[in-house]
Scaffold this motif. Structure first.
Motif, PDB file in Angstrom:
ATOM      1  N   PHE A  88      37.556  77.491  32.186  1.00 55.05           N
ATOM      2  CA  PHE A  88      36.446  76.885  32.927  1.00 55.05           C
ATOM      3  C   PHE A  88      36.923  75.887  33.989  1.00 55.05           C
ATOM      4  O   PHE A  88      36.418  75.908  35.116  1.00 55.05           O
ATOM      5  N   PRO A  89      37.881  75.006  33.694  1.00 58.80           N
ATOM      6  CA  PRO A  89      38.404  74.160  34.771  1.00 58.80           C
ATOM      7  C   PRO A  89      39.031  74.971  35.902  1.00 58.80           C
ATOM      8  O   PRO A  89      38.896  74.615  37.083  1.00 58.80           O
ATOM      9  N   PHE A  90      39.698  76.074  35.552  1.00 63.54           N
ATOM     10  CA  PHE A  90      40.315  76.930  36.570  1.00 63.54           C
ATOM     11  C   PHE A  90      39.256  77.532  37.498  1.00 63.54           C
ATOM     12  O   PHE A  90      39.385  77.501  38.726  1.00 63.54           O
ATOM     13  N   ILE A 112      37.193  60.369  39.732  1.00 60.22           N
ATOM     14  CA  ILE A 112      37.668  60.925  38.461  1.00 60.22           C
ATOM     15  C   ILE A 112      39.089  60.466  38.161  1.00 60.22           C
ATOM     16  O   ILE A 112      39.421  60.100  37.026  1.00 60.22           O
ATOM     17  N   LEU A 113      39.932  60.466  39.191  1.00 60.49           N
ATOM     18  CA  LEU A 113      41.332  60.079  38.990  1.00 60.49           C
ATOM     19  C   LEU A 113      41.499  58.586  38.765  1.00 60.49           C
ATOM     20  O   LEU A 113      42.580  58.142  38.356  1.00 60.49           O
ATOM     21  N   MET A 162      36.517  68.992  29.077  1.00 63.21           N
ATOM     22  CA  MET A 162      37.616  69.596  29.821  1.00 63.21           C
ATOM     23  C   MET A 162      37.121  70.166  31.144  1.00 63.21           C
ATOM     24  O   MET A 162      37.789  70.037  32.177  1.00 63.21           O
ATOM     25  N   ALA A 163      35.953  70.812  31.121  1.00 65.44           N
ATOM     26  CA  ALA A 163      35.412  71.399  32.353  1.00 65.44           C
ATOM     27  C   ALA A 163      35.053  70.324  33.367  1.00 65.44           C
ATOM     28  O   ALA A 163      35.246  70.502  34.577  1.00 65.44           O
ATOM     29  N   LEU A 164      34.539  69.182  32.893  1.00 66.78           N
ATOM     30  CA  LEU A 164      34.110  68.114  33.792  1.00 66.78           C
ATOM     31  C   LEU A 164      35.273  67.319  34.369  1.00 66.78           C
ATOM     32  O   LEU A 164      35.153  66.718  35.442  1.00 66.78           O
ATOM     33  N   VAL A 165      36.410  67.318  33.670  1.00 73.25           N
ATOM     34  CA  VAL A 165      37.545  66.501  34.088  1.00 73.25           C
ATOM     35  C   VAL A 165      38.719  67.348  34.573  1.00 73.25           C
ATOM     36  O   VAL A 165      39.397  67.004  35.544  1.00 73.25           O
ATOM     37  N   GLY A 166      38.950  68.479  33.911  1.00 75.41           N
ATOM     38  CA  GLY A 166      40.162  69.247  34.163  1.00 75.41           C
ATOM     39  C   GLY A 166      40.182  70.061  35.443  1.00 75.41           C
ATOM     40  O   GLY A 166      41.240  70.565  35.837  1.00 75.41           O
TER      41      GLY A 166
END
Length: 284
Positions: free
Chosen positions: A97-99, A127-128, A154-158
């Motif tokens: 999902f992050p990809f 975010i960073l 993970m999806a929201l951050v990665g």
């Protein structure tokens, strides 16, 4: 030299190829081993991973329990085998999902530029500004413990890393000759972005997927270790390490074998990432 000596041997060709791509061969072998173990878990696990046997609590490794038992009398080998399913799922879903999200946003921002790219970069800066794990823990704390919350976090951050990689490539490629030719031929922006630019910009992200799978696997284990990921009595390597911590000096096998499983699976992903980077000419 005889004709038979110079005759092509398929097995010899395969051996040469495997030798040339040693990292890929070892990494693929490790991942294949874990995948097969996950698929065949009900067939190869000697015991039910959640059944408690009070008469064999904290038994050391033996013929009947090769990896020993935990403080509830559960077979460690069976729990490691079934835990493979959960941890492979974490590594796969945690990067997919992050990809997808990052690749799409990075492509759009890099292609259009201007105000869209400026907004995109400010969101990334926000975010960073927070440590990755702290931000994940905050999201999971809001959503509640569990794997679903972990995947959402993970999806929201990665997605940020994938978006930055793709955006940087798109910014370069959109000024290339073939991109200008596509614009001159009147192709739509969607076609130019996703059929002409993205296939040439995605190599770095594909390599990063393997490295990111290692981070996702370790983050998943850490979240479960903290009690915010997979919930007991489900067998998962991070939970097993946490459950064995109070007995680390008296029953070392409870933490050793799931810990080694995390290390070997992460090692397999790392080797695959290195090999893929060499094949595609991409180096992190």
């Amino acid at each position: 030299m005889s004709a038979s000596a110079t005759r092509y041997s398929p097995s010899g060709g395969l051996a040469r190829w495997l030798g040339k791509h040693l990292s890929l061969s070892i990494g693929a072998g490790i991942l294949l081993f874990f995948i097969l173990m996950a698929v065949a878990a009900p067939l190869v696990a000697p015991y039910d991973p959640v059944v408690q046997m009070s008469d064999v609590r904290l038994n050391a490794p033996s013929l009947s329990h090769p990896f020993g038992t935990d403080n509830f009398g559960r077979d460690i080998l069976s729990r490691v085998i079934f835990g493979t399913r959960v941890d492979l799922q974490i590594a796969f879903i945690g990067v997919v999902f992050p990809f997808i999200i990052g690749t799409f946003l990075g492509t759009v921002a890099g292609f259009f530029g201007g105000i869209i790219d400026a907004i995109f970069m400010r969101v990334i800066d926000i975010i960073l500004a927070f440590p990755f794990l702290v931000l994940m823990l905050a999201i999971i704390a809001i959503l509640g413990p569990g794997l679903t919350s972990f995947y959402i976090a993970m999806a929201l951050v990665g997605w940020v890393s994938y978006a930055r990689l793709v955006r940087a490539q798109i910014l370069v490629l959109k000024n290339s000759d073939y991109a200008m030719a596509a614009v001159s031929l009147g192709f739509s922006r969607t076609r130019i972005m996703f059929r002409h630019l993205l296939p040439n910009a995605i190599a770095g992200s594909l390599v990063f997927v393997m490295s990111d799978a290692v981070l996702v696997l370790l983050n998943g284990a850490a979240i479960s270790y903290l009690g915010l990921g997979v919930q007991p009595p489900i067998a998962e390597w991070g939970i097993m390490v946490a459950e064995g911590q109070p007995f680390v000096t008296t029953a070392w096998w409870i933490t050793l074998f799931p810990g080694l499983s995390i290390v070997f699976l992460a090692f397999g992903f790392s080797l695959m990432g290195d090999a893929l980077g060499d094949m595609l000419g991409v180096h992190d």
